[in-house]
Design a protein around this motif. Structure first.
Motif, mmCIF file in Angstrom:
data_model
loop_
_atom_site.group_PDB
_atom_site.id
_atom_site.type_symbol
_atom_site.label_atom_id
_atom_site.label_comp_id
_atom_site.label_asym_id
_atom_site.label_seq_id
_atom_site.Cartn_x
_atom_site.Cartn_y
_atom_site.Cartn_z
ATOM 1 N N ALA A 170 0.843 -1.208 0.000
ATOM 2 C CA ALA A 170 0.000 0.000 0.000
ATOM 3 C C ALA A 170 0.875 1.253 0.000
ATOM 4 O O ALA A 170 0.618 2.190 -0.752
ATOM 5 N N GLY A 173 1.904 2.327 -3.179
ATOM 6 C CA GLY A 173 0.844 2.795 -4.062
ATOM 7 C C GLY A 173 0.128 1.694 -4.808
ATOM 8 O O GLY A 173 -0.710 1.970 -5.676
ATOM 9 N N PRO B 197 -3.836 4.118 -2.025
ATOM 10 C CA PRO B 197 -3.040 3.367 -3.004
ATOM 11 C C PRO B 197 -3.815 3.249 -4.314
ATOM 12 O O PRO B 197 -5.029 3.033 -4.297
ATOM 13 N N LYS B 205 2.837 14.284 -0.955
ATOM 14 C CA LYS B 205 1.858 13.276 -0.510
ATOM 15 C C LYS B 205 2.529 11.909 -0.362
ATOM 16 O O LYS B 205 3.548 11.629 -1.001
ATOM 17 N N ILE B 206 1.916 11.061 0.449
ATOM 18 C CA ILE B 206 2.334 9.661 0.550
ATOM 19 C C ILE B 206 1.091 8.777 0.458
ATOM 20 O O ILE B 206 -0.025 9.219 0.719
ATOM 21 N N PHE B 207 1.332 7.520 0.101
ATOM 22 C CA PHE B 207 0.215 6.577 0.043
ATOM 23 C C PHE B 207 -0.121 6.085 1.447
ATOM 24 O O PHE B 207 0.769 5.890 2.290
ATOM 25 N N ASP B 208 -1.390 5.861 1.688
ATOM 26 C CA ASP B 208 -1.849 5.365 2.987
ATOM 27 C C ASP B 208 -1.505 3.888 3.125
ATOM 28 O O ASP B 208 -2.055 3.044 2.420
ATOM 29 N N SER B 209 -0.612 3.566 4.022
ATOM 30 C CA SER B 209 -0.372 2.153 4.320
ATOM 31 C C SER B 209 -1.028 1.749 5.635
ATOM 32 O O SER B 209 -1.307 0.574 5.854
#
Lengths: 406, 406
Positions: A170, A173, B197, B205-209
């Motif tokens: 995740a 991405g 993602p 920004k970053i992807f939500d993990s």
């Protein structure tokens, strides 16, 4: 001469290998892959972190702006997480939140706790200043790619996908992931004496526990299970069932597992139904679970387990489950531990015995029930399968034995 | 002063205890209970075995009919499994299959391998005889109730239902079982910098993990997870989401878990949304995962985890998962092991540190990544959480440390 446990396990691996290759992979949403193995290598499509960011709530600074004994800087506009900040001018300190992008020009972060005053100024205030201690370049800065660089191997094929591995995908991405197509297994329990749980029990009959026990084991191992009802001891009826899921089916099952009817009695329905198929019925030097069937039925890999519940569980754990681990990459192998016997034990010569026991927190193993393969209540109390090699006949209290944790 | 890890865990237990009590139980088909705890004691509705039966394919005999040096008996009608046999007359031996009912009068079984001839006669043959060795009464007879007696406790409330336990319930004729109603948890990830993602990643920004990582952890722990999208850093929007799943909902969620927005920065959305609710935001003497929120929102138990993925996983494993084990009886607690460090380690004074590592088969622990709570790739390689107490600051290579196996 009976076949060894290791040789029979290898035969099951070889039997399943072809089926696994043919199945191929499928792409699923991340959470549908939980507990499954990754089918292919995944390389990072971006670096993590994707940009240099702050590890603390504090002030982003040019470290050379602060003398060794500390100094005062003018407060720039704050940098919230998610924003693209403007470059930091010399002589300024920018309030920055954890995870926010380090402004161009800044090379370190001073945590808010070390600043004076120790709270952020009102964002609308003009001409605010802050006293900060000296800071080494790079302090509290998470650099681009410090966790993983773009293009590097993120996860190798075969990795079991748990929460952390899915969390990494995740973070990269990725919303979907490739996992192996699960094997579809046809599970048939046999026996004139067996009735479904919930039905009426007449004299001489017992409830089918094999079906539930094995289906649960197979689900945990990542198989798609197809159940038929219980097959009675008429070989023609069993044959018709097996034909309908193999030769006559648009999408034949990948594996067949039966229970019962594989030993040397007068009414061995599975043996009779397999007549003319390339199937061996053979003794494995193991107790329980000695009589085993192995081969193909209409070209579909076939495993014939014995009819007692403990024998079924032991057959699954000793042969099918490890073979799936090897061939499919899932389930994870059982944890193997060395523990010490609470009581002495004897075991028949020449047969690998698999007993059931409970390992307590102190590493001491207590046996659950005797060797009898019908003792399903004792099995339900156990948390370990006790492995006693064929050449061991007597063990004293305190002796070390290998267990597989269930 | 920061709260200890143990005290905070106890606070989470107390917070969840009420919710668990209110939920109650539900009855489900056996296989739907796989991996869940049994809600109530189950007593055996029948004995296992339900009737005395043969442990072998062989001949049921009256043991007193065979002299010490063996003797010849007339062959009676065979007893297949599932049938109710007629009483065995003196001087006769009845061919009997494994699992078949012992005829009235018989008290032992001689295995077919010990008989002469060593195969069963044609059932239509008349006047067949068989030579058998002497046998002690009870040999190869599985007595009624020898596994469990009718009325005895079969499984205690709280027992985790795996394949063996479900197999026992099936053997007892039960088609359904009572398990606790699972807790429904609302999982909200927050942050202006976080995107889903699969979406486009713009600068900063970053992807939500966290969402994926925690949802997977919660699914494995037996929770029903309700996900909202990512909540941005507007407290009013977060409030509206939380209201819609609590006060305004026909069936409010049982627990709320948020990520991010709990520390001391200038944009702490969760802190702001919780204003006026009985919620504490407090430091726990742990790293990572120090800042924690705890209380109730509109009366629903609330846990506020920090925003970094490693902090989220550590918060779940150190607080929520053990509290669920204690309050709900599931999931099973993590396996705790003592292992030895491959390399020296330092740790901050006064904080319980939770590092990530890999335990190899030799019991040696190698660290995965540094202390940074953003290192999700390193986390994905680890198989253990390394527990370093607050009063330990230096450990040499070879030192023993406690790990929780993931």
């Amino acid at each position: 001469m009976p076949r060894s446990v290791a040789n029979h396990r290898q035969a099951v691996v070889e039997l399943l290998a072809g089926a696994a290759t043919i199945k191929g992979n499928r792409r699923v949403p991340l959470l549908d892959a939980l507990g499954k193995p990754l089918a292919v290598d995944v390389h990072a499509p971006l670096s993590l972190p994707p940009f240099a960011n702050s590890q603390m709530d504090g002030f982003a600074v040019r470290s050379q702006d602060i003398p060794d004994d500390g100094g005062q800087l003018r407060v720039a506009a704050p940098v919230p997480a998610g924003a693209t900040p403007t470059a930091l001018k010399a002589g300024y300190a920018a309030p920055i939140m954890t995870g926010a992008m380090i402004p161009e020009g800044a090379d370190a972060v001073v945590p808010i706790e070390k600043a004076s005053p120790g709270t952020f100024p009102d964002p609308t205030a003009r001409d605010a200043v802050v006293d900060l201690p000296a800071v080494a370049p790079g302090t509290y800065v998470r650099n681009t790619g410090s966790d993983i660089r773009k293009g590097a191997l993120a996860l190798a094929a075969g990795t079991l996908l748990g929460p952390a591995q899915l969390g990494l995908l995740a973070a990269l991405g990725l919303a979907t992931v490739e996992v192996p197509e699960p094997l579809r297994v046809l599970l048939v329990t046999t026996g004139d004496e067996v009735v479904e749980p919930g039905e009426e029990l007449t004299p001489g009959k017992i409830f089918d526990s094999n079906g539930t026990l094995l289906e649960a084991s197979m689900i945990q191992a990542g198989l798609d299970v197809v159940r038929t009802g219980i097959s009675d001891d008429d070989p023609a009826e069993l044959l018709a069932v097996l034909d309908s899921f193999t030769r006559e089916a648009d999408h034949p099952v990948d594996v067949i597992v039966t229970t019962g009817g594989v030993s040397k009695g007068a009414y061995e329905v599975v043996r009779q139904a397999m007549a003319g198929q390339p199937v061996d019925f053979l003794p494995v030097a193991m107790q329980p679970g000695g009589p085993q069937g192995l081969g193909t039925f209409n070209g579909v890999p076939f495993l014939g387990f014995p009819g007692n519940p403990v024998s079924c569980l032991v057959s699954f754990e000793m042969f099918l489950r490890p073979a799936l681990s090897e061939v499919m990459g899932t389930p994870a192998p059982r944890l193997v531990q060395k523990v010490h016997l609470a009581e002495p034990l004897s075991s028949p010569d020449g047969k690998h015995q698999v007993r059931r026991g409970t390992v307590a927190g102190d590493g001491i193993l207590r046996m659950e029930g005797g060797a009898g393969s019908h003792l399903v209540h004792a099995l339900a109390r156990a948390n370990a399968l006790v492995q006693i090699p064929g050449d061991v006949t007597e063990l004293t209290a305190g002796a070390e034995v290998e267990v597989w944790m269930l």
